[in-house]
Write an enzyme that holds these catalytic residues in place. Structure first.
Site, PDB file in Angstrom:
ATOM      1  N   ASP A 248       0.823  -1.204   0.000  1.00 54.01           N
ATOM      2  CA  ASP A 248       0.000   0.000   0.000  1.00 54.01           C
ATOM      3  C   ASP A 248       0.864   1.265   0.000  1.00 54.01           C
ATOM      4  O   ASP A 248       1.967   1.270   0.530  1.00 54.01           O
ATOM      5  CB  ASP A 248      -0.910  -0.014   1.243  1.00 54.01           C
ATOM      6  CG  ASP A 248      -2.071   0.955   1.104  1.00 54.01           C
ATOM      7  OD1 ASP A 248      -2.386   1.368  -0.016  1.00 54.01           O
ATOM      8  OD2 ASP A 248      -2.662   1.313   2.153  1.00 54.01           O
ATOM      9  N   GLY A 249       0.343   2.314  -0.608  1.00 56.41           N
ATOM     10  CA  GLY A 249       0.995   3.624  -0.539  1.00 56.41           C
ATOM     11  C   GLY A 249       1.653   4.093  -1.829  1.00 56.41           C
ATOM     12  O   GLY A 249       2.348   5.109  -1.827  1.00 56.41           O
TER      13      GLY A 249
ATOM     14  N   GLY B 117       0.265   5.487  -4.409  1.00 57.23           N
ATOM     15  CA  GLY B 117      -0.283   6.782  -4.802  1.00 57.23           C
ATOM     16  C   GLY B 117       0.304   7.918  -3.983  1.00 57.23           C
ATOM     17  O   GLY B 117       0.695   8.958  -4.523  1.00 57.23           O
TER      18      GLY B 117
ATOM     19  N   TRP C 299       3.134   7.887  -2.376  1.00 59.20           N
ATOM     20  CA  TRP C 299       4.561   8.009  -2.717  1.00 59.20           C
ATOM     21  C   TRP C 299       4.715   8.944  -3.912  1.00 59.20           C
ATOM     22  O   TRP C 299       5.574   9.829  -3.917  1.00 59.20           O
ATOM     23  CB  TRP C 299       5.119   6.619  -3.050  1.00 59.20           C
ATOM     24  CG  TRP C 299       6.570   6.567  -3.382  1.00 59.20           C
ATOM     25  CD1 TRP C 299       7.613   6.331  -2.523  1.00 59.20           C
ATOM     26  CD2 TRP C 299       7.170   6.729  -4.690  1.00 59.20           C
ATOM     27  NE1 TRP C 299       8.810   6.337  -3.199  1.00 59.20           N
ATOM     28  CE2 TRP C 299       8.560   6.586  -4.525  1.00 59.20           C
ATOM     29  CE3 TRP C 299       6.656   6.987  -5.964  1.00 59.20           C
ATOM     30  CZ2 TRP C 299       9.465   6.679  -5.596  1.00 59.20           C
ATOM     31  CZ3 TRP C 299       7.555   7.093  -7.029  1.00 59.20           C
ATOM     32  CH2 TRP C 299       8.938   6.936  -6.834  1.00 59.20           C
TER      33      TRP C 299
ATOM     34  N   HIS D 181       2.929   3.370  -8.940  1.00 56.30           N
ATOM     35  CA  HIS D 181       2.716   1.946  -9.217  1.00 56.30           C
ATOM     36  C   HIS D 181       3.923   1.368  -9.951  1.00 56.30           C
ATOM     37  O   HIS D 181       4.338   0.240  -9.695  1.00 56.30           O
ATOM     38  CB  HIS D 181       1.444   1.746 -10.050  1.00 56.30           C
ATOM     39  CG  HIS D 181       0.189   2.195  -9.345  1.00 56.30           C
ATOM     40  ND1 HIS D 181      -0.105   1.806  -8.061  1.00 56.30           N
ATOM     41  CD2 HIS D 181      -0.831   2.996  -9.738  1.00 56.30           C
ATOM     42  CE1 HIS D 181      -1.270   2.346  -7.690  1.00 56.30           C
ATOM     43  NE2 HIS D 181      -1.729   3.081  -8.698  1.00 56.30           N
TER      44      HIS D 181
ATOM     45  N   SER E 151      -7.208  -5.305  -5.610  1.00 57.75           N
ATOM     46  CA  SER E 151      -8.334  -5.867  -4.856  1.00 57.75           C
ATOM     47  C   SER E 151      -9.627  -5.793  -5.665  1.00 57.75           C
ATOM     48  O   SER E 151      -9.724  -5.028  -6.631  1.00 57.75           O
ATOM     49  CB  SER E 151      -8.504  -5.112  -3.530  1.00 57.75           C
ATOM     50  OG  SER E 151      -9.115  -3.859  -3.759  1.00 57.75           O
TER      51      SER E 151
ATOM     52  N   ASN F  50     -10.649  -2.370  -5.906  1.00 58.54           N
ATOM     53  CA  ASN F  50      -9.850  -1.455  -6.729  1.00 58.54           C
ATOM     54  C   ASN F  50     -10.461  -1.230  -8.116  1.00 58.54           C
ATOM     55  O   ASN F  50     -10.108  -0.270  -8.809  1.00 58.54           O
ATOM     56  CB  ASN F  50      -8.399  -1.947  -6.868  1.00 58.54           C
ATOM     57  CG  ASN F  50      -7.589  -1.843  -5.593  1.00 58.54           C
ATOM     58  OD1 ASN F  50      -6.635  -2.599  -5.378  1.00 58.54           O
ATOM     59  ND2 ASN F  50      -7.940  -0.907  -4.707  1.00 58.54           N
TER      60      ASN F  50
ATOM     61  N   ARG G  27       1.957  -4.969   6.080  1.00 63.93           N
ATOM     62  CA  ARG G  27       1.246  -3.914   5.341  1.00 63.93           C
ATOM     63  C   ARG G  27       2.099  -2.651   5.392  1.00 63.93           C
ATOM     64  O   ARG G  27       2.537  -2.237   6.466  1.00 63.93           O
ATOM     65  CB  ARG G  27      -0.143  -3.630   5.897  1.00 63.93           C
ATOM     66  CG  ARG G  27      -0.855  -2.536   5.074  1.00 63.93           C
ATOM     67  CD  ARG G  27      -2.328  -2.418   5.332  1.00 63.93           C
ATOM     68  NE  ARG G  27      -2.897  -1.442   4.385  1.00 63.93           N
ATOM     69  CZ  ARG G  27      -4.130  -1.442   3.938  1.00 63.93           C
ATOM     70  NH1 ARG G  27      -4.975  -2.369   4.330  1.00 63.93           N
ATOM     71  NH2 ARG G  27      -4.545  -0.520   3.097  1.00 63.93           N
TER      72      ARG G  27
HETATM   73  C1  IPE Z   1      -5.350  -2.696  -0.435  1.00 63.12           C
HETATM   74  O1  IPE Z   1      -5.010  -1.363  -0.576  1.00 63.12           O
HETATM   75  C2  IPE Z   1      -5.328  -3.367  -1.783  1.00 63.12           C
HETATM   76  C3  IPE Z   1      -4.020  -3.573  -2.361  1.00 63.12           C
HETATM   77  C4  IPE Z   1      -2.873  -3.300  -1.782  1.00 63.12           C
HETATM   78  C5  IPE Z   1      -4.020  -4.149  -3.676  1.00 63.12           C
HETATM   79  P1  IPE Z   1      -6.116  -0.222  -0.787  1.00 63.12           P
HETATM   80  O2  IPE Z   1      -5.382   1.060  -0.870  1.00 63.12           O
HETATM   81  O3  IPE Z   1      -6.987  -0.578  -1.923  1.00 63.12           O
HETATM   82  O4  IPE Z   1      -6.964  -0.358   0.553  1.00 63.12           O
HETATM   83  P2  IPE Z   1      -7.738   0.762   1.362  1.00 63.12           P
HETATM   84  O5  IPE Z   1      -8.645   1.440   0.381  1.00 63.12           O
HETATM   85  O6  IPE Z   1      -6.721   1.675   1.926  1.00 63.12           O
HETATM   86  O7  IPE Z   1      -8.454  -0.009   2.433  1.00 63.12           O
HETATM   87  C1  IPE Z   2      -1.256   0.262  -3.521  1.00 66.12           C
HETATM   88  O1  IPE Z   2      -1.106   1.628  -3.535  1.00 66.12           O
HETATM   89  C2  IPE Z   2      -1.488  -0.319  -4.902  1.00 66.12           C
HETATM   90  C3  IPE Z   2      -2.880  -0.685  -5.172  1.00 66.12           C
HETATM   91  C4  IPE Z   2      -3.860  -0.686  -4.303  1.00 66.12           C
HETATM   92  C5  IPE Z   2      -3.203  -1.103  -6.528  1.00 66.12           C
HETATM   93  P1  IPE Z   2      -2.348   2.620  -3.578  1.00 66.12           P
HETATM   94  O2  IPE Z   2      -2.709   2.841  -5.008  1.00 66.12           O
HETATM   95  O3  IPE Z   2      -3.433   2.122  -2.707  1.00 66.12           O
HETATM   96  O4  IPE Z   2      -1.699   3.933  -2.982  1.00 66.12           O
HETATM   97  P2  IPE Z   2      -2.328   4.893  -1.883  1.00 66.12           P
HETATM   98  O5  IPE Z   2      -2.758   4.023  -0.734  1.00 66.12           O
HETATM   99  O6  IPE Z   2      -3.468   5.590  -2.527  1.00 66.12           O
HETATM  100  O7  IPE Z   2      -1.214   5.806  -1.499  1.00 66.12           O
HETATM  101 MG    MG Z   3      -3.967   2.378  -0.750  1.00 67.59          MG
END
Ligand code: IPE
Ligand code: IPE
Ligand code: MG
Length: 236
Positions: free
Chosen positions: A16-17, A19, A21, A33, A61, A64, A184
């Site tokens: 996670d993170g 976006g 970053w 990504h 997910s 997503n 996580r």
């Molecule tokens: C969980 O992250 C799904 C993946 C890492 C693929 P999300 O960013 O989608 O989850 P939430 O929205 O913070 O719960």
């Molecule tokens: C995890 O990063 C990748 C996916 C869920 C596909 P995010 O896209 O959730 O990034 P944030 O959480 O918005 O920073």
């Molecule tokens: Mg996320």
């Protein structure tokens, strides 16, 4: 490796993170990504290095799909590139690739690539890399329940036969040991529909760093944290 006496057999990661970053750097989310894909490569190598047998990464997910179409398209494109680029390494490193999730929702090209690589690596034995794609723990549990109900209605099984072992055999992770360690990144304290059944007794390590900044040493540090834990499984 002597300094790692108690290596988790299965590590599962909520990556996670990406976006945030990118945002921090004034870049579009897709750049996050892209950088995150590099972390997957490095963490896979680190797992092989220390002798982890299964690595499951949550890449996309069920929820997503609700992101803006442009981001979904970018993610699928990056996934295609990751799969094409990684195919050779999987062969060289003797890694088996598996995927869990509602794969029929993926674009045909992505699914085709996945199926080809899964077939090519089916007998690889150094490590199993499991990609959770279009994956949701609730959907997986519902589908297992439906499959058991179908068999019960057809008289193939008796409801009284349904126990934890039979139930787990209908999950997509059948044959894969439950994760010992769940990591996580980005500091979020939630499970977000990941491996709901399978993480019952996983040790959870939350790391503040965003996924693209999570590299080899962070994986090693998470394993060290795991080794400091005392797992009890409900007993004393
Ligand atoms: C969980 O992250 C799904 C993946 C890492 C693929 P999300 O960013 O989608 O989850 P939430 O929205 O913070 O719960
Ligand atoms: C995890 O990063 C990748 C996916 C869920 C596909 P995010 O896209 O959730 O990034 P944030 O959480 O918005 O920073
Ligand atoms: Mg996320």
């Amino acid at each position: 490796m002597p300094e790692f006496p108690d290596i988790p057999r299965h590590i599962a990661v909520i990556m996670d993170g990406n976006g945030r970053w990118a945002k921090e750097r004034g870049l579009p989310r897709r750049e996050g990504h892209r950088a995150g894909a590099e972390s997957v490569r490095e963490v896979t190598d680190a797992c092989i290095e220390i002798g982890v047998q299964y690595l499951t990464v949550y890449a996309f997910s069920s929820e997503n799909w609700n992101r803006p179409q442009a981001e979904v398209t970018a993610l699928m494109g990056l996934l295609d590139r990751f799969l094409s680029d990684k195919a050779k390494d999987l062969k060289k490193q003797n890694i088996r690739l598996l995927a869990i999730g509602q794969l029929d929702r993926l674009p045909a090209k992505t699914r085709g690539l996945l199926e080809k690589i899964m077939e090519q690596t089916a007998d690889h034995s150094a490590m199993t890399l499991v990609l959770a794609l279009s994956y949701g723990g609730r959907e997986e549990i519902v589908s297992a329940a439906r499959s058991l109900a179908t068999d019960a209605a057809a008289g193939k099984i008796q409801p009284a036969q349904i126990d934890g072992t039979l139930f787990a055999s209908r999950l997509q992770t059948a044959g894969i040991p439950d994760p010992d360690l769940l990591i996580r990144t980005s500091g979020e304290m939630r499970v977000s529909n990941f491996l709901l059944w399978q993480i019952s007794y996983a040790e959870i390590v939350i790391v503040k760093k965003f996924w693209p900044d999570f590299r080899r040493n962070d994986l090693i540090e998470a394993v060290r944290e795991y080794q400091r834990r005392h797992r009890r499984f409900g007993a004393l």
